[in-house]
Design a protein around this motif. Structure first.
Motif, PDB file in Angstrom:
ATOM      1  N   ASN A   1      11.116   3.724   7.606  1.00 58.43           N
ATOM      2  CA  ASN A   1      11.897   4.037   8.810  1.00 58.43           C
ATOM      3  C   ASN A   1      11.263   5.136   9.642  1.00 58.43           C
ATOM      4  O   ASN A   1      11.447   5.210  10.858  1.00 58.43           O
ATOM      5  CB  ASN A   1      13.321   4.455   8.424  1.00 58.43           C
ATOM      6  CG  ASN A   1      14.168   3.284   7.977  1.00 58.43           C
ATOM      7  OD1 ASN A   1      13.876   2.136   8.321  1.00 58.43           O
ATOM      8  ND2 ASN A   1      15.203   3.552   7.199  1.00 58.43           N
ATOM      9  N   LEU A   2      10.513   5.990   9.002  1.00 57.29           N
ATOM     10  CA  LEU A   2       9.973   7.149   9.705  1.00 57.29           C
ATOM     11  C   LEU A   2       8.551   6.933  10.217  1.00 57.29           C
ATOM     12  O   LEU A   2       8.095   7.678  11.088  1.00 57.29           O
ATOM     13  CB  LEU A   2       9.969   8.372   8.779  1.00 57.29           C
ATOM     14  CG  LEU A   2      11.343   8.927   8.419  1.00 57.29           C
ATOM     15  CD1 LEU A   2      11.229   9.987   7.322  1.00 57.29           C
ATOM     16  CD2 LEU A   2      12.036   9.518   9.639  1.00 57.29           C
ATOM     17  N   ARG A   3       7.883   5.939   9.673  1.00 54.62           N
ATOM     18  CA  ARG A   3       6.507   5.736  10.101  1.00 54.62           C
ATOM     19  C   ARG A   3       6.487   5.265  11.546  1.00 54.62           C
ATOM     20  O   ARG A   3       7.346   4.479  11.965  1.00 54.62           O
ATOM     21  CB  ARG A   3       5.823   4.698   9.224  1.00 54.62           C
ATOM     22  CG  ARG A   3       5.490   5.217   7.857  1.00 54.62           C
ATOM     23  CD  ARG A   3       4.632   4.265   7.141  1.00 54.62           C
ATOM     24  NE  ARG A   3       3.267   4.341   7.630  1.00 54.62           N
ATOM     25  CZ  ARG A   3       2.248   3.851   6.962  1.00 54.62           C
ATOM     26  NH1 ARG A   3       2.442   3.250   5.816  1.00 54.62           N
ATOM     27  NH2 ARG A   3       1.029   3.941   7.435  1.00 54.62           N
TER      28      ARG A   3
ATOM     29  N   ALA B   1       0.839  -1.202   0.000  1.00 56.76           N
ATOM     30  CA  ALA B   1       0.000   0.000   0.000  1.00 56.76           C
ATOM     31  C   ALA B   1       0.870   1.246   0.000  1.00 56.76           C
ATOM     32  O   ALA B   1       0.569   2.231  -0.683  1.00 56.76           O
ATOM     33  CB  ALA B   1      -0.922  -0.012   1.210  1.00 56.76           C
ATOM     34  N   ASP B   2       1.959   1.200   0.769  1.00 58.47           N
ATOM     35  CA  ASP B   2       2.875   2.343   0.806  1.00 58.47           C
ATOM     36  C   ASP B   2       3.467   2.590  -0.571  1.00 58.47           C
ATOM     37  O   ASP B   2       3.566   3.741  -1.021  1.00 58.47           O
ATOM     38  CB  ASP B   2       4.008   2.087   1.810  1.00 58.47           C
ATOM     39  CG  ASP B   2       3.559   2.247   3.242  1.00 58.47           C
ATOM     40  OD1 ASP B   2       4.376   2.027   4.149  1.00 58.47           O
ATOM     41  OD2 ASP B   2       2.386   2.608   3.456  1.00 58.47           O
TER      42      ASP B   2
ATOM     43  N   GLU C   1      10.770   4.553  -0.327  1.00 54.81           N
ATOM     44  CA  GLU C   1      10.077   3.516   0.455  1.00 54.81           C
ATOM     45  C   GLU C   1      10.827   3.223   1.739  1.00 54.81           C
ATOM     46  O   GLU C   1      10.225   3.106   2.815  1.00 54.81           O
ATOM     47  CB  GLU C   1       9.964   2.230  -0.375  1.00 54.81           C
ATOM     48  CG  GLU C   1       8.897   2.263  -1.445  1.00 54.81           C
ATOM     49  CD  GLU C   1       8.838   0.963  -2.241  1.00 54.81           C
ATOM     50  OE1 GLU C   1       8.275   0.977  -3.353  1.00 54.81           O
ATOM     51  OE2 GLU C   1       9.357  -0.065  -1.754  1.00 54.81           O
ATOM     52  N   ARG C   2      12.124   3.112   1.638  1.00 57.06           N
ATOM     53  CA  ARG C   2      12.944   2.794   2.812  1.00 57.06           C
ATOM     54  C   ARG C   2      12.845   3.915   3.842  1.00 57.06           C
ATOM     55  O   ARG C   2      12.668   3.675   5.036  1.00 57.06           O
ATOM     56  CB  ARG C   2      14.388   2.597   2.363  1.00 57.06           C
ATOM     57  CG  ARG C   2      15.249   1.831   3.327  1.00 57.06           C
ATOM     58  CD  ARG C   2      16.475   1.199   2.677  1.00 57.06           C
ATOM     59  NE  ARG C   2      17.008   1.924   1.555  1.00 57.06           N
ATOM     60  CZ  ARG C   2      17.079   1.417   0.316  1.00 57.06           C
ATOM     61  NH1 ARG C   2      16.629   0.216   0.049  1.00 57.06           N
ATOM     62  NH2 ARG C   2      17.591   2.151  -0.665  1.00 57.06           N
ATOM     63  N   ALA C   3      12.909   5.157   3.347  1.00 56.18           N
ATOM     64  CA  ALA C   3      12.846   6.299   4.262  1.00 56.18           C
ATOM     65  C   ALA C   3      11.483   6.362   4.944  1.00 56.18           C
ATOM     66  O   ALA C   3      11.388   6.581   6.163  1.00 56.18           O
ATOM     67  CB  ALA C   3      13.117   7.593   3.494  1.00 56.18           C
TER      68      ALA C   3
END
Lengths: 98, 300
Positions: free
Chosen positions: A86-88, A11-12, A81-83
């Motif tokens: 990590n931030l969610r 979904a992201d 996506e990686r960032a």
């Protein structure tokens, strides 16, 4: 990765591509881009990368720290996506502790 | 009037006039013009508004250093600008004119009115020949009516233009140029650094609405090119050149964020203020590094 985590990642990824479509002004449809394709070569500019960043922050309720505000962050969908992952905020555990 | 497009391609916001001027200077026999057209590092501010300008004295610095006759000319009306343009054309002097990018092939063509600059090679009663070194580096002829439209849109500031009335009278070797740049910088930097401090303080107190710092980013980018030439006199100045490129990007990021992020967004305001404090610190550190490094040059 659990099934729920996989669904979240999928979904992201869709939402990120949606943001790129709406804000990135890319020369190509984001759905046609591989996650490792260079977004700047696909038409992202310094100006539109800021638009993308702000839209991502609204979409995911995150804030990119100052240290991440550089060209590398938006160089590919995979990096974004990686960032975002990590931030969610962490999902609460579904395990019930007796 | 012939101007070969030596310098072409993307020029960031508020820097395209330097690209155009560098091409004009090259056509006048002044080599490596892009690395010499802007020798200044500073700020200008009226003390009240949100616009932070560059040093504001790059023209004077160029003319003093190279015995040049570069000028920016502003006009109160189009008729005055038009009259001056006819004089320049009659004198066979190409000039760099600010136009509306809406009217020329560009990312803003027929979409948005944004100021841009082009080299005007010819114009007569029917048409004008323009060289847009950034978007389309081959001369193109436009009907005069369209040229007038692009020169007189409200996004164009006072119909201004830049002209080099004659080739620069002298050139300098890298070590001489370094001495000139360093001397001017040391004389002006302390006051400019204080000015930046006051600007940042004003932003903290009055808010970041309308914060406009792109001209600073543009000057740092130009100076990075200059510094790469000065590195011929002292190789470690390449680090300063890289620092200026990086600093330019941070100024442009700050400018773009301020433009796009709503003043009412508290997190956005805080981030802009943090970035402003960050570039302020980087300016001070890089200025110190430049002075220390430059003094290592054998000729100094």
């Amino acid at each position: 990765m659990s099934e729920r985590e996989e669904e979240t990642v999928s979904a992201d990824a869709s939402r990120i591509r949606q943001v790129l479509r709406e804000q990135g002004k890319l020369a190509r449809d984001p759905d046609e881009l591989d996650e490792h394709d260079d977004l700047y070569q696909a038409g992202l500019t310094s100006y539109t990368s800021v638009s993308v960043m702000l839209a991502l922050e609204d979409a995911f309720d995150i804030e990119f720290p100052d240290s991440m505000l550089n060209r590398t962050l938006f160089s590919s969908i995979a990096n974004i996506e990686r960032a975002v992952a990590n931030l969610r905020p962490a999902e609460p555990s579904s395990n019930i502790v007796p | 009037m012939k101007v070969e497009p030596v310098y072409t391609g993307f020029a960031p916001l508020a820097s395209c006039h330097w690209q155009g001027l560098a091409n004009v200077l090259e056509s006048q026999g002044f080599g490596r013009a892009r690395q010499k057209v802007c020798l200044t590092w500073g700020f200008s501010w009226d003390g009240e508004g949100a616009l932070l300008g560059n040093s504001g004295c790059w023209l004077e610095a160029f003319n003093a250093t190279f015995a040049g006759e570069l000028a920016r000319e502003d006009f109160g009306s189009w008729s005055r600008a038009d009259s001056r343009e006819r004089e320049l054309v009659a004198a066979r002097l190409p000039f760099v004119a600010e136009i509306d990018a809406f009217e020329v092939p560009s990312e803003y063509a027929q979409r948005e009115h944004v100021s841009h600059t082009v080299v005007v090679l010819e114009r007569d009663e029917e048409s004008a020949v323009l060289l847009d070194t950034m978007n389309c580096p081959t001369p193109r002829r436009y009907p005069l009516s369209r040229y007038v439209r692009m020169r007189t849109h409200r996004c164009v500031d006072r119909f201004h233009l830049y002209v080099s009335a004659r080739p620069p009278g002298r050139d300098l070797a890298a070590d001489e140029l370094l001495a000139a740049v360093l001397g001017r910088f040391r004389a002006t930097w302390p006051a400019d650094a204080r000015l930046l401090g006051r600007y940042a303080e004003r932003a903290r107190e009055a808010g970041v609405s309308g914060l406009d710092v792109c001209r600073v980013g543009a000057e740092r980018l130009q100076l990075a090119a200059t510094m790469s030439l000065l590195a011929e006199a002292e190789p470690s100045l390449r680090e300063v050149s890289r620092g200026l490129s990086s600093l330019s990007k941070r100024w442009y990021l700050l400018h773009t964020l301020a433009e796009q992020q709503a003043e009412s967004h508290r997190q956005g305001r805080d981030r802009i203020l943090r970035l402003l404090a960050d570039v302020q610190q980087r300016e001070v550190e890089l200025a110190e590094s430049f002075q220390e490094t430059a003094l290592r040059a054998p000729a100094l």
